[in-house]
Design an enzyme around this catalytic site. Structure first.
Site, PDB file in Angstrom:
ATOM      1  N   SER A   1       0.794  -1.229   0.000  1.00 65.94           N
ATOM      2  CA  SER A   1       0.000   0.000   0.000  1.00 65.94           C
ATOM      3  C   SER A   1       0.828   1.280   0.000  1.00 65.94           C
ATOM      4  CB  SER A   1      -0.964   0.011   1.192  1.00 65.94           C
ATOM      5  OG  SER A   1      -2.098  -0.789   0.905  1.00 65.94           O
TER       6      SER A   1
ATOM      7  N   LYS B   1       0.051   3.773  -2.749  1.00 66.13           N
ATOM      8  CA  LYS B   1      -0.948   4.838  -2.679  1.00 66.13           C
ATOM      9  C   LYS B   1      -0.328   6.227  -2.640  1.00 66.13           C
ATOM     10  CE  LYS B   1      -4.587   2.103  -0.433  1.00 66.13           C
ATOM     11  NZ  LYS B   1      -3.960   0.787  -0.414  1.00 66.13           N
TER      12      LYS B   1
ATOM     13  N   ASP C   1      -9.569 -12.683  -3.759  1.00 70.39           N
ATOM     14  CA  ASP C   1      -9.801 -11.482  -2.956  1.00 70.39           C
ATOM     15  C   ASP C   1     -11.078 -10.759  -3.377  1.00 70.39           C
ATOM     16  OD1 ASP C   1      -7.533 -11.652  -1.362  1.00 70.39           O
ATOM     17  OD2 ASP C   1      -6.296 -10.442  -2.706  1.00 70.39           O
TER      18      ASP C   1
ATOM     19  N   SER D   1      -5.977   3.573   4.394  1.00 77.22           N
ATOM     20  CA  SER D   1      -5.437   2.798   3.273  1.00 77.22           C
ATOM     21  C   SER D   1      -6.568   2.179   2.457  1.00 77.22           C
ATOM     22  CB  SER D   1      -4.478   1.711   3.775  1.00 77.22           C
ATOM     23  OG  SER D   1      -3.647   1.252   2.724  1.00 77.22           O
TER      24      SER D   1
ATOM     25  N   GLY E   1       2.163  -0.435   4.591  1.00 74.77           N
ATOM     26  CA  GLY E   1       1.837  -1.293   3.459  1.00 74.77           C
ATOM     27  C   GLY E   1       1.951  -2.739   3.871  1.00 74.77           C
ATOM     28  N   SER E   2       1.004  -3.544   3.414  1.00 69.26           N
ATOM     29  CA  SER E   2       1.027  -4.944   3.827  1.00 69.26           C
ATOM     30  C   SER E   2       0.371  -5.840   2.779  1.00 69.26           C
ATOM     31  CB  SER E   2       0.299  -5.103   5.168  1.00 69.26           C
ATOM     32  OG  SER E   2       0.368  -6.427   5.626  1.00 69.26           O
ATOM     33  N   LEU E   3       1.122  -6.841   2.341  1.00 68.18           N
ATOM     34  CA  LEU E   3       0.618  -7.960   1.552  1.00 68.18           C
ATOM     35  C   LEU E   3       1.231  -9.220   2.148  1.00 68.18           C
ATOM     36  CD1 LEU E   3       1.059  -6.707  -2.146  1.00 68.18           C
ATOM     37  CD2 LEU E   3      -1.126  -7.128  -1.009  1.00 68.18           C
TER      38      LEU E   3
END
Length: 435
Positions: free
Chosen positions: A26, A29, A120, A272, A383-385
């Site tokens: 993220s 963004k 998702d 986010s 940010g996170s995945l």
């Protein structure tokens, strides 16, 4: 990958793998929002407008049609459309001898980003993107226990959409049983399924609601508006349909102006919000692109041109979407740092920085770095995945020097450990006294 630079004199304090490209999650963004703020300006608004075409007679019958013209507003809510219905009633409309047309032509019809994962798609963070959006393109599905064990669960949906089919295969469990509820949507269809069970005495921590995406934002928006007209006493002989707003013989009935872009940015960066990011990127294409097509590709082209103009090495930027949900995005820490430096010297820098999560205070950093010198000091985007974590933004040292920092971590099996690393770096910078 790490990149730390002084905003005072431009000196690079530290860099590690700064020219290697990473998945930013993220943090993507901030690429989107920096370009959009610089090019659209803080006062830009989304204008959603309701028009009529045809003759309105003395009895309140419209011999024609209504048109809802979308602007790609990602934050349009049911209450905003409710106000349009009231405006139509105030204009004397009691019956419409025609259809309600939805014009979503501001954006293209590619609803999902390149590289988004199919599993998702039912969930809120992967909402489809449209020229007309409503309620962030989700319905809130709520479950409650039935009257006795073995009964199907009681299901409610807000806002209600009659085009969405619900398949309820769930059961009410005995008291004390754990919840096994699962709420999802069948891929490519407006069919929501509820499986598993829910106890008669649910705990406060039991999961009872789920925001589920709709298949078609335009249909969802138009359907809600039509039903609101009917429930408010305005009769329609026709149904809903997609259609372009005619160029002449139209009369404006109602208009909804969004929050100014300065406030929209806060709705994007602090929580986010993926839908807001994707709409903003397409808006860049529609408003500033050479072809004025509201597409991700056109928005990306506009953003990349701006990055070049402010000194960002775009060889270190691969931009596949606006939100960072795609695993096809790649950014080098140095290029990202160059972007942060450029926007920090922009006339709208304060608006940009104020849109970022504030450590220990709000947004996605509200529970991090509390009770430290970084609290209410570090302004940064998380940010996170899966196996990816990032934290980038600004901090003022104890000695009073303003810094930008970029931290990208890829191939990380533990997000908790990644957060510890990010927080430790941010804390070291905030506590630095110049000695």
């Amino acid at each position: 990958g790490v990149y730390i630079q002084s905003l005072a004199d431009g000196k690079i304090w530290y860099e590690r793998n700064s020219e290697v490209t990473f998945l930013p999650a993220s943090n993507q963004k901030l690429l989107t929002s920096s370009a959009a703020l610089a090019l659209l300006g803080p006062k830009y608004t989304y204008e959603t407008v309701l028009y009529r075409q045809g003759v309105l007679d003395n009895e309140g019958t419209l011999h024609g049609a209504l048109y809802l013209k979308g602007a790609g507003d990602p934050l349009l809510m049911p209450a905003d459309l409710d106000a349009m219905v009231e405006s139509a009633k105030a204009a004397g409309i009691k019956k419409v001898m025609g259809k309600l047309y939805a014009d979503d032509s501001k954006f293209d019809h590619k609803a999902w980003g390149y590289g988004w994962e199919w599993d998702d798609m039912p969930f809120y963070y992967s909402a489809p993107v449209g020229g007309l959006n409503l309620n962030e393109n989700v319905v809130l599905v709520k479950v409650d226990p039935g009257k006795k064990p073995g009964d199907p669960l009681i299901i409610s949906m807000t806002p209600f959409d009659k085009s969405i089919k619900i398949i309820n295969r769930s059961k009410t469990f005995e008291k004390g049983q754990p919840s096994t509820i699962n709420i999802s949507r069948q891929l490519g269809q407006n069919v929501i399924t509820i499986d598993g069970g829910f106890p008669m005495d649910p705990k406060p921590t039991d999961h009872r609601t789920e925001p589920i995406t709709v298949e078609s934002p335009t249909q969802f928006t138009a359907s809600y508006l039509l039903e609101k007209f009917k429930s408010s006493g305005i009769d329609f002989t026709g149904d809903i349909s997609e259609g372009l707003l005619p160029e002449k013989d139209i009369t404006e009935i109602a208009r909804h102006s969004s929050l100014p872009f300065s406030e929209v940015l806060k709705k994007l960066n602090k929580p986010s919000d993926n839908l807001v990011a994707e709409c903003i990127l397409k808006t860049l294409g529609a408003e500033k692109g050479k072809t004025h097509i509201g597409s991700t590709a056109e928005g990306r082209s506009v953003a990349m041109d701006w990055f070049k103009s402010v000194g960002v090495d775009v060889s270190g930027v691969r931009m596949q979407d606006g939100s960072g949900l795609s695993r096809q995005n790649y950014v080098s820490p140095r290029a990202y740092g160059q972007m942060l430096k450029a926007i920090a010297s922009d006339p709208n820098a304060k608006i940009f920085i104020d849109s970022l999560p504030n450590a220990g205070v709000d947004g996605s950093l509200r529970n991090r770095l509390k009770g430290t010198v970084a609290e209410n000091n570090v302004k940064a985007k998380t940010g996170s995945l899966a196996n990816v974590s990032s934290l980038s933004g600004y901090v003022t040292t104890k000695a009073g020097e303003r810094l930008l920092f970029v931290i990208f971590l890829n191939n990380q099996p533990s997000s908790a450990v990644a957060h510890q690393v990010e927080d430790k770096i941010a804390l070291l910078l905030a506590a630095y006294d110049g000695k």
